[in-house]
Motif scaffolding. Sequence first.
Motif, PDB file in Angstrom:
ATOM      1  N   VAL A 290      15.851 -13.625  -1.449  1.00  0.00           N
ATOM      2  CA  VAL A 290      15.248 -13.549  -2.612  1.00  0.00           C
ATOM      3  C   VAL A 290      15.417 -12.069  -3.447  1.00  0.00           C
TER       4      VAL A 290
ATOM      5  N   LEU B 198      13.183 -14.970   2.311  1.00  0.00           N
ATOM      6  CA  LEU B 198      12.072 -15.779   2.492  1.00  0.00           C
ATOM      7  C   LEU B 198      12.280 -16.608   3.860  1.00  0.00           C
TER       8      LEU B 198
ATOM      9  N   VAL C 152       8.154 -13.079   3.773  1.00  0.00           N
ATOM     10  CA  VAL C 152       9.057 -12.209   3.322  1.00  0.00           C
ATOM     11  C   VAL C 152       9.298 -11.207   4.328  1.00  0.00           C
TER      12      VAL C 152
ATOM     13  N   VAL D 104       3.823 -14.653   1.929  1.00  0.00           N
ATOM     14  CA  VAL D 104       3.712 -15.116   0.576  1.00  0.00           C
ATOM     15  C   VAL D 104       2.898 -16.330   0.244  1.00  0.00           C
TER      16      VAL D 104
ATOM     17  N   ARG E   2      14.215 -21.373  -4.588  1.00  0.00           N
ATOM     18  CA  ARG E   2      13.494 -20.395  -5.494  1.00  0.00           C
ATOM     19  C   ARG E   2      13.891 -20.952  -6.944  1.00  0.00           C
TER      20      ARG E   2
ATOM     21  N   LEU F 169       8.470 -22.189  -6.466  1.00  0.00           N
ATOM     22  CA  LEU F 169       9.318 -22.580  -5.487  1.00  0.00           C
ATOM     23  C   LEU F 169       9.405 -24.097  -5.445  1.00  0.00           C
TER      24      LEU F 169
ATOM     25  N   VAL G  94       7.005 -13.930  -5.747  1.00  0.00           N
ATOM     26  CA  VAL G  94       7.498 -13.768  -4.448  1.00  0.00           C
ATOM     27  C   VAL G  94       7.975 -12.326  -4.212  1.00  0.00           C
TER      28      VAL G  94
END
Length: 447
Positions: free
Chosen positions: A321, A327, A340, A382, A400, A406, A447
Motif C-alpha cells: 500500500v 496490508l 497495516v 484498518v 486495493r 478494497l 488505508v
Amino acid sequence: MSPHSPGRRRVHRSVAAGIPLAVLAALVTAGPATAGTPSGQAYVTRTATLGDIPLGAFSNGLLPGTVDDDRGVDLGGIGSDLYPAGRKGEFWTVTDRGPNGQIKVDGTKRRTFPVPGFDPAIVRIRVTGDTVKVLQAIPVTTSSGKPVTGLSNQAGRDEAPYSYDARTPLSYNPNGLDTEGIVRVSDGSFWLVDEYGPSLVHVSARGKVLTRYVPEGLNLTGTDYSVVEALPSVLLHRKINRGFEGLALLPGGDLVLAVQSPLSLPDTDAGENARTTRLLRFSPRKKAVTAEYAYRFDPVNVVDPSEDDTSELKISSVVAVGGDRLLVEERTDKAARLQVVRLGRAANILGSRWDDTTTSPSLEQLDDPAASGVPVLSKRLVVDLGTVAGVPGKIEGVARVDHDTLALINDNDFGMTDGAGAFDAQGRLVDSGIETTVTYVRLPRGV
C-alpha cells in the motif's frame, strides 16, 4: 466427461456449458449494504458472483484430456488471491490445487483429490455489475508444457493423496503446486506462492514454471522445471497445508511472502498454540531472501469472537500500500481483520538466532516475543471485516482498488465439504452452495 453427460447433478446451482470461455458469466445479485450503516464505518458497495462453469469443460479447454470426470464439480477455488489487472474491474486470480477434502478412514484423516487431473490455473476476471466473468485462463505447466497438477509432492512430508472416496491411493507428483498468492510484473510474467514447499514460483506469461524457489534442505527431486534452494531452512518446519499463502509486490520490485501460520517449531504443539508467524522479503534481482519479519497475530477471539482455537489463525493475503507499508489479512474461516504494518530495517530477523532450529525457546514458543528482544512488527487496524455486513467467510484475496476501496474474493473450495457426505452414491458432488464472489468494501478513512 461431457458436461451434458447423464448423471451430472447440481445442488443449488444452474448449469452453464457450451459457452466460449471468454464470455462465461455469472448470475446472482446482491446490492450495496449502505442502508443503516453508521457514518464512518466500512460498508459493502457491490457483490458480484461467478456462475456455474463445469470444471471438466474449463480444464479440458486449457489442456485437452486432463480431466476425464469432474464428478459434477464447477470451477471454483479461484479466490486464492486477487491482483489488479490494470483495467477497471479486472483482476488476476489463481486457483488453489483443485478440489480437495478430508475423509476419516479407520480414525485417520485422508486428503482426497476428487479430480486429480485438475491443473492449477491463473484466471483473469472482470467484475461487471453483479457478475464475475472469466476473460482468460492460463494453465500452470512444467518446462515441457505438461500440467503441474495440484497433487502432493513428497511422501512423509506432504499429505498422502487419495481418490474422492479416500479408498484408493494416488501417486505423489513432485511438480505439484498448491498455488495461493499471485502478482504480475512488468514483463508479463507472474510470481506465485505455494503451500507445499513452501515455495515461491516464477511463471512465464504463458504459464510455464521458470523457477521454483524452495527452502534449503528440501531435496525436492524429479521435477520438470528448475528448483533452487534459496529460502531459509527454518521454513522446513511449516505446518502441513500451511505454507506460503500471501504474496505482495512492493513498489521497488521486491516481493513479500507470508507464512500462513506459525511454524511447528520445535514441534506440532508449539505451532498449534503460537501467535507469531513470519514474513519474508525476496529480491527477484538478487534471487535471494533479503529480510525476515516476525508478525504477531491478535488473540483468536479478537479476530473471531466465535472461535477459541488459536491454530485457526492464518494470514491469507498481503497487499502493498505504498513504500514499505503492507496490508495484512489476519483471519479464521469465518472472520478477518486487515492490519497495516511497516517493514522497517530494524525489524529484520533474517539469519538471527530465531532462524536457528536449536534455539530454545523458539520464536513460536515465546508468549511475549517483544519482551525477549524480538522486533515484532507494529500494526494498525484498518478494518474488522467480521463487522461489515455482506462480507462472506473465508476471504483469501484482497486487492486495493483505490485509496478508499478494497476488493475481496472468497475461496469457495470448489463447492466441496469434508467428510464422506461430500459425494453422493454415484460419486457426484453434493455442492455446498457457497459461490465465488468478489465484494467491494468502502473504507471511509481509507488505508
